[in-house]
Design an enzyme around this catalytic site. Structure first.
Site, mmCIF file in Angstrom:
data_model
loop_
_atom_site.group_PDB
_atom_site.id
_atom_site.type_symbol
_atom_site.label_atom_id
_atom_site.label_comp_id
_atom_site.label_asym_id
_atom_site.label_seq_id
_atom_site.Cartn_x
_atom_site.Cartn_y
_atom_site.Cartn_z
ATOM 1 N N ASP A 124 -59.548 44.788 -46.218
ATOM 2 C CA ASP A 124 -60.834 45.264 -45.720
ATOM 3 C C ASP A 124 -60.661 45.478 -44.217
ATOM 4 O OD1 ASP A 124 -63.601 45.878 -45.899
ATOM 5 O OD2 ASP A 124 -64.089 43.892 -45.090
ATOM 6 N N GLU A 154 -59.602 50.739 -48.813
ATOM 7 C CA GLU A 154 -60.655 51.714 -49.070
ATOM 8 C C GLU A 154 -60.296 53.055 -48.434
ATOM 9 O OE1 GLU A 154 -64.973 49.751 -49.347
ATOM 10 O OE2 GLU A 154 -63.861 49.142 -47.581
ATOM 11 N N ASP A 209 -66.233 39.259 -45.482
ATOM 12 C CA ASP A 209 -65.132 40.218 -45.439
ATOM 13 C C ASP A 209 -64.017 39.861 -46.421
ATOM 14 O OD1 ASP A 209 -66.488 41.569 -43.440
ATOM 15 O OD2 ASP A 209 -65.496 40.436 -41.838
#
Ligand SMILES: [Zn+2]
Length: 314
Positions: free
Chosen positions: A122, A206, A289
């Site tokens: 992340d 991502e 997170d």
């Protein structure tokens, strides 16, 4: 076959060389970044081989054009290159320092991919990268300090008379700090991406929202966005070299709303100020997170499993 670039900082000898010699490529404008390229030429003569570019990573020198054994400083601690040099590019930065980047062609051996480890990533602002192994790579304090200093100097620059001696002096100072930020950030990101790609076979992150990034004019935010793109860029090529695998998951995947423990989705959770994820279903508590990075990891694992089962059916 793949291409790779290493970057080295040339010492002042180069600066001196340009001042004293005439007839070599001249850098045009004082305030524009300039560069020129030299291709690697191999000369066979009386049974011996000569090269116009010589890179000695043990003695930390490079021979270019007619300048022999120039001292180099590299941000990566490599002492050998597996491949052949294609060309070198010397560039001058805004603050009058010289860099040389060496383009190398090297063979990549493709081993059969047998992953044993997976990691989800992340990306954040205070912590640059947060992993599903519960590790946080912090953004360096020194970078924040430089950013503040640039802001102050830019304010002062706006008040100076354009084109005046002090104006250019301040402009050069700003360029110097920019370079420090750039180098510190690059070094940090190399450290992070090396660590991650050395120790994991499948890496999941991502997809970046490029559209939102371009729209942003705020300095600190722009630098963060640049860091994110640099992390992904480095991950991509290091993963390729090391024969590992990268999965980028959909931007719409709600990684911060899902409980990584039981899979419950909490659509109400949007407040970025809440640092802890507390699951209303199973009461599991985890750093927000890290929870997101664990979800990202599981999503990547799904993608990999789909690929493997599709392959096995054939
Ligand atoms: Zn839960």
């Amino acid at each position: 076959m793949s291409l790779r670039c290493s970057l080295f900082d040339l010492d002042n000898a180069y600066n001196k060389f340009f001042k004293e010699k005439v007839g070599y490529p001249k850098f045009k404008s004082k305030f524009n970044k300039n560069s020129f390229r030299t291709n690697m030429i191999t000369i066979e003569y009386k049974g011996r081989t000569y090269y116009n570019i010589k890179l000695d990573l043990i003695g930390k020198t490079i021979t270019l054009l007619k300048i022999k054994n120039m001292k180099i400083r590299g941000y990566r601690k490599i002492n050998k290159i597996n491949g052949r040099i294609i060309n070198t590019t010397v560039s001058r930065e805004l603050d009058d320092t010289y860099y040389v980047s060496v383009l190398i062609e090297e063979d990549i051996i493709n081993y059969k991919f047998m992953p044993t480890t997976i990691i989800g990533l992340d990306l954040g602002i205070k912590d640059l990268v947060i992993t599903s192994n519960f590790k946080k790579y912090k953004n360096e304090k020194v970078i924040e300090k430089y950013e503040k200093r640039i802001k102050q100097k830019q304010k002062r620059l706006a008040k100076k008379e354009r084109g005046s001696h002090n104006y250019y002096k301040l402009k050069r100072e700003i360029a110097r700090i920019y370079k420090k930020i750039k180098n510190a950030r690059k070094y940090l990101i190399h450290h992070i991406t090396k660590d991650i790609t050395d120790n994991n076979d499948i890496i999941v992150c991502e997809t970046l929202k490029v559209k939102n990034m371009v729209r942003n004019h705020h300095l600190a935010k722009a630098l963060t966005d640049a860091s994110f793109s640099e992390i992904i860029r480095q991950l991509e090529y290091k993963i390729k070299w090391k024969g590992k695998k990268l999965y980028k998951i959909n931007t719409f995947y709600p990684s911060s709303q899902i409980c990584s423990h039981c899979g419950y989705k909490n659509p109400l959770l949007k407040n970025l100020n809440i640092r802890e994820y507390t699951c209303p279903n199973c009461n599991y508590e985890l750093d927000r997170d890290i929870n997101a990075s664990v979800n990202i990891m599981f999503e990547g694992l799904k993608l990999y499993m789909n690929e493997v089962s599709a392959y096995n059916l054939i």
